[in-house]
Design an enzyme around this catalytic site. Structure first.
Site, PDB file in Angstrom:
ATOM      1  N   ARG A 169      15.242  -9.313  12.726  1.00 15.70           N
ATOM      2  CA  ARG A 169      14.704 -10.491  12.026  1.00 15.70           C
ATOM      3  C   ARG A 169      15.775 -11.335  11.356  1.00 15.70           C
ATOM      4  O   ARG A 169      15.454 -12.264  10.641  1.00 15.70           O
ATOM      5  CB  ARG A 169      13.633 -10.062  11.026  1.00 15.70           C
ATOM      6  CG  ARG A 169      12.522  -9.319  11.707  1.00 15.70           C
ATOM      7  CD  ARG A 169      11.244  -9.175  10.929  1.00 15.70           C
ATOM      8  NE  ARG A 169      10.370  -8.361  11.743  1.00 15.70           N
ATOM      9  CZ  ARG A 169      10.402  -7.025  11.778  1.00 15.70           C
ATOM     10  NH1 ARG A 169      11.214  -6.358  10.982  1.00 15.70           N
ATOM     11  NH2 ARG A 169       9.624  -6.360  12.584  1.00 15.70           N
ATOM     12  N   GLY A 171       9.844   3.142  10.334  1.00 24.68           N
ATOM     13  CA  GLY A 171       9.629   4.549  10.666  1.00 24.68           C
ATOM     14  C   GLY A 171       8.303   5.132  10.221  1.00 24.68           C
ATOM     15  O   GLY A 171       8.091   6.330  10.343  1.00 24.68           O
ATOM     16  N   GLY A 172       7.392   4.293   9.740  1.00 20.12           N
ATOM     17  CA  GLY A 172       6.082   4.774   9.299  1.00 20.12           C
ATOM     18  C   GLY A 172       5.262   5.421  10.404  1.00 20.12           C
ATOM     19  O   GLY A 172       4.318   6.161  10.128  1.00 20.12           O
ATOM     20  N   GLU A 173       5.640   5.180  11.659  1.00 18.44           N
ATOM     21  CA  GLU A 173       4.929   5.813  12.782  1.00 18.44           C
ATOM     22  C   GLU A 173       5.649   7.088  13.229  1.00 18.44           C
ATOM     23  O   GLU A 173       5.298   7.675  14.255  1.00 18.44           O
ATOM     24  CB  GLU A 173       4.826   4.832  13.963  1.00 18.44           C
ATOM     25  CG  GLU A 173       3.623   3.908  13.887  1.00 18.44           C
ATOM     26  CD  GLU A 173       3.664   2.969  12.689  1.00 18.44           C
ATOM     27  OE1 GLU A 173       4.709   2.334  12.478  1.00 18.44           O
ATOM     28  OE2 GLU A 173       2.657   2.888  11.968  1.00 18.44           O
ATOM     29  N   TRP A 225       9.970  -2.633   5.672  1.00 19.81           N
ATOM     30  CA  TRP A 225      10.667  -3.228   6.818  1.00 19.81           C
ATOM     31  C   TRP A 225      10.632  -4.748   6.836  1.00 19.81           C
ATOM     32  O   TRP A 225      10.862  -5.375   7.870  1.00 19.81           O
ATOM     33  CB  TRP A 225      10.197  -2.610   8.126  1.00 19.81           C
ATOM     34  CG  TRP A 225       8.726  -2.467   8.324  1.00 19.81           C
ATOM     35  CD1 TRP A 225       7.907  -1.554   7.749  1.00 19.81           C
ATOM     36  CD2 TRP A 225       7.906  -3.256   9.187  1.00 19.81           C
ATOM     37  NE1 TRP A 225       6.626  -1.722   8.199  1.00 19.81           N
ATOM     38  CE2 TRP A 225       6.598  -2.753   9.079  1.00 19.81           C
ATOM     39  CE3 TRP A 225       8.145  -4.339  10.049  1.00 19.81           C
ATOM     40  CZ2 TRP A 225       5.524  -3.293   9.789  1.00 19.81           C
ATOM     41  CZ3 TRP A 225       7.078  -4.868  10.758  1.00 19.81           C
ATOM     42  CH2 TRP A 225       5.795  -4.351  10.628  1.00 19.81           C
ATOM     43  N   ASN A 280       2.627   2.030   5.729  1.00 16.71           N
ATOM     44  CA  ASN A 280       1.592   3.059   5.824  1.00 16.71           C
ATOM     45  C   ASN A 280       2.143   4.481   5.690  1.00 16.71           C
ATOM     46  O   ASN A 280       3.294   4.747   5.976  1.00 16.71           O
ATOM     47  CB  ASN A 280       0.890   2.954   7.177  1.00 16.71           C
ATOM     48  CG  ASN A 280       1.874   3.077   8.327  1.00 16.71           C
ATOM     49  OD1 ASN A 280       2.619   2.152   8.599  1.00 16.71           O
ATOM     50  ND2 ASN A 280       1.910   4.220   8.980  1.00 16.71           N
ATOM     51  N   ASP A 321      -3.894   2.374   9.002  1.00 11.15           N
ATOM     52  CA  ASP A 321      -2.675   1.581   9.160  1.00 11.15           C
ATOM     53  C   ASP A 321      -2.876   0.151   8.652  1.00 11.15           C
ATOM     54  O   ASP A 321      -2.238  -0.781   9.122  1.00 11.15           O
ATOM     55  CB  ASP A 321      -2.214   1.572  10.636  1.00 11.15           C
ATOM     56  CG  ASP A 321      -0.822   0.992  10.799  1.00 11.15           C
ATOM     57  OD1 ASP A 321      -0.065   0.980   9.811  1.00 11.15           O
ATOM     58  OD2 ASP A 321      -0.494   0.533  11.905  1.00 11.15           O
TER      59      ASP A 321
END
Lengths: 575, 189
Positions: free
Chosen positions: A153, A213-215, A285, A303, A346
């Site tokens: 970004r 990295g929440g997933e 993020w 999340n 989520d």
């Protein structure tokens, strides 16, 4: 409308597919050896702290990914305005060599533009002509882990350097004049699911950066590094080792019951203990906002992990799905406010915080921190205490909240992308409106028991779009003093990418079908559009060179929503 | 011009890096070939062929065996003694090997039913078109029939969980016949 069957099919269970981005051994990734190619920028670059502080009033430059430390994305240039925007034409198109998702917010200083692409390339470009100076390609480490595309970004700029976070979880400092890497710092372990896509924030000799990295079962944080040598100064963990169970909240921030089985959660905490904080997620993020007067950093936290399976992470899961304020000098927490406790949908907090002023219920102006949620609400907080002053009416349809996910799938609106996804909002202090890019994607939420898989995708179920239900987008303008929608513009495709507002009474926003548009800030009337040929899913920026105003936006499409990929930054000006 | 030599160096390094894994077997590969076949084409059908598998998947499976997220009486003790670098070297080596033609004779009728079930289950959304695999999702095209059927059963019965339940969710609705048909379909690809 515009979204055909195969597209919808291709999007089904999109989040389950996020893993597919991890570690793609593409040409872009393996080329290059860490040094820039091309020519040096033909002038010296120097961005003092006072210039960074004054960015909101600087009509010539675009010095922060979200315009200023307050992140209003409201730019002072007004040469392009609602009276003449209809004549806007491309001045040049800069083509990168990476045809993949673009989410970059170009930084422009003294006529030099710094833009980034997927896989961590940086280009230094003449912002008036499009002439390329240097090009840096980051050589990724052996393992990278990220969901939702190999995105970047943008850079942060300070002094004579630019700073970028990388997919292999490094923070780099480069010479803004030559693109030479001056230092590189490993932020955390990519094998455990840490990666960087956000633009860092440069302030007072520090570089602030969070993590994805929440997933993947990370433990989220915001870190501050010494801009000079890359030394770590402080870490704020978004998941405390003790007390993450919180207050066992029954209702969400809008006073709706979240249907938690709190007795069962308490029993689980008793029997299983609280060690799961190490893998509880809570990524940060998007770029934090900074209040220089009080030395406070504001950000929202993503999340909990795993996304949908909550049984083995009892409690409120603090500080996931929250807005948090920490001290700029120490990283110590000042306050937090949680929107959704023990999230299993989520529906977290992502879109970057905006700092401004708004009326409280008694009509008194207060300094506020504003967040646009995946829930579809704009939340307005007191900046000093975190108190929720108001939440807006819902910008998109909400149904069946908060039904719990099931094995066969439970339908709830909004879908897991929002509402407002990562897309930064913009705020115009004259209209009092905050502009938010929204999605409407009906989904079913499916839960499945899932043990920590060691840095691999960890959803604990699946999100599935409902092929028979239409998806669309909505650019919504919300009055921060009242929480009411002032206007809305519905679009064919769900909106992701972000908004720019300018002193020319304009709002700029792009769509996945390639259209980049300008709207009247007060009414939402469409005043101009241009077809860029690939998805416009990045936030626009504006700047002036030689007394002439330009508007720049990336058209690279989007991995997460599978919008047509491209490789270009379009730059527009009046003839 | 300083940039030209640097560019050539980078290119040479890149070519060397690309060429290296295919040519020389890492020392620890000797441990693998008894069960997985020379060059990673397993002739014992309950064992998976490794040739042409994605490096990312092979590496992650070795790591999961080492860290007890996946378990197997043969694989677990072998993986325990590997370093991360050895795992990467093995993964790169076997990924670079050429898959041999599958000796298993797939039943065309069962393979057809298997394909229909694969389409309905949206397998290729993760396993990619042609079941070539990507990243942490394995290549399953041409994989051994016995191995495929065993894995599907193990996912369904939660004996294998190191994918965090994605395949358990998928295989929940598969019958024994579906799994066998999928095995015929995939082995024949």
């Amino acid at each position: 409308m515009g979204i055909n069957g195969s597209r919808l099919r291709a999007r089904a269970t999109w989040l389950a597919l996020c893993a597919l981005g991890s570690g793609i051994a593409s040409a872009q990734e393996v080329q290059g050896g860490g040094a820039a190619t091309g020519a040096a920028v033909p002038k010296s670059i120097s961005v003092s702290q006072s210039r960074l502080d004054g960015a909101a009033k600087d009509s010539a430059n675009y010095l922060h990914s979200n315009g200023s430390y307050a992140q209003t994305r409201y730019h002072a240039a007004s040469q392009i305005n609602k009276g003449n925007v209809a004549k806007l034409k491309p001045a040049f198109v800069f083509q990168t060599e990476v045809v993949e998702s673009m989410e970059t917010a170009p930084i422009v200083v003294d006529g030099i533009m710094y833009l980034t692409t997927s896989y961590n390339h940086i280009y230094a470009v003449d912002a008036k002509t499009g002439k390329e100076f240097w090009h840096y390609k980051h050589k990724q480490g052996p393992v990278t882990t990220y969901c939702c595309g190999p995105n970047n970004r943008g850079v942060a700029i300070m002094g004579d350097r630019v700073y970028m976070g990388t997919l292999d979880a490094k923070l780099l400092a480069l010479d803004a004049k030559t693109g030479k890497v001056l230092w590189s710092q490993q932020i955390d372990d990519p094998e455990k699911g840490y990666s960087e896509t956000m633009a860092p924030v440069a302030v007072n000799g520090k570089i602030l950066i969070g993590t994805n990295g929440g997933e993947y079962g990370i433990r989220g944080f915001v870190k501050a590094y010494d801009a000079n040598d890359g030394k770590l100064l402080w870490t704020f963990y978004t998941i405390p080792d003790k007390g993450h169970e919180g207050v066992w909240a029954v209702n969400d921030a809008t006073n709706r019951n979240m249907l938690r089985d709190i007795n069962a959660e308490k029993a689980q905490l008793q029997s299983g203990g609280g060690d799961f904080y190490k893998t509880l997620g809570g990524g940060v993020w998007m770029a934090p906002a900074v209040d220089k007067e009080t030395n406070t950093v504001f950000f929202v936290v993503g999340n909990p992990s795993p996304d949908l399976y909550g049984k083995e992470r009892p409690g409120d899961n603090l500080y996931t799905d929250s807005i948090v304020a920490v001290d700029l000098n120490t990283g110590e927490k000042k306050w937090h406010y949680q929107y959704v406790a023990h999230d299993v949908w989520d529906l977290d907090a992502v879109s970057p915080v905006i700092l401004t002023e708004a009326k409280d219920k008694s009509g008194k102006m207060r300094k506020v921190a504003v967040h646009g949620g995946k829930t579809g609400h704009v939340y307005v907080h007191d900046r000093a205490t975190g108190e929720l002053i108001r939440f807006s009416e819902a910008m998109v349809p909400q149904e069946n909240m908060w039904v719990l996910p099931t094995q066969s799938g439970a339908r709830m609106l909004p879908g897991a992308n929002g509402g407002v996804e990562w897309s930064p909002m913009a705020f115009n202090p004259k209209t009092r409106l905050v502009y938010a890019a929204n999605l409407h994607q009906p989904m079913t939420y499916h839960v499945e028991e899932a043990k920590y898989p060691g840095g691999k995708l960890w959803l604990g179920g699946a999100f599935k779009v409902i092929p028979s239900e239409k998806q669309w987008g909505r650019l919504a303008a919300v009055n921060v003093d009242t929480g009411k929608l002032a206007w809305k513009v519905d679009t064919e495709q769900p909106l992701i990418g972000g908004v720019l507002a300018t002193a020319g009474d304009l709002v700029f926003n792009g769509e996945g079908n390639g259209y980049f548009r300008a709207f009247d800030a007060a009414t939402g009337k469409k005043l101009w559009e241009f077809q860029c040929g690939a998805g416009v899913n990045a936030p626009a920026v504006t700047y002036m060179v030689g007394g002439k105003q330009y508007v720049a936006v990336a058209a690279g499409g989007n991995t997460q929503l599978d919008f047509k990929r491209g490789n270009s930054v379009f730059v527009f000006a009046l003839p | 011009m300083r940039t030209i030599p640097r560019w050539i160096c980078a290119l040479c390094a890149l070519l060397a890096a690309l060429a290296a894994p295919a040519q020389t077997a890492p020392p620890k590969a000797a441990l693998c070939v008894a069960c997985h076949g020379s060059n990673g084409n397993a002739t014992i059908a309950v064992n998976p062929s490794l040739a042409g598998q994605t490096a990312r998947y092979l590496y992650l499976q070795l790591r999961d065996f080492q860290e007890d997220r996946r378990s197997d009486p043969q694989m677990t003790p072998i993986a325990k003694d590997l370093t991360r670098d050895e795992m990467r070297a093995l993964a790169d080596y076997f990924a670079a090997q050429k898959p041999a033609p599958q000796p298993f004779k797939a039943d065309p009728a069962k393979a057809k039913l298997g394909k229909a079930k694969a389409d309905e289950t949206l397998c290729t959304m993760c396993h990619l078109g042609g079941f070539a695999g990507q990243n942490e999702i394995p290549r399953v095209a041409g994989q051994n029939y016995d191995y495929v059927v065993k894995q599907l059963r193990d996912f369904k019965d939660k004996r294998r969980t190191n994918d965090a339940g994605n395949m358990t969710s998928v295989s929940r609705t598969l019958s024994d016949a579906d799994m066998e048909n999928l095995g015929h379909f995939l082995a024949g690809l």
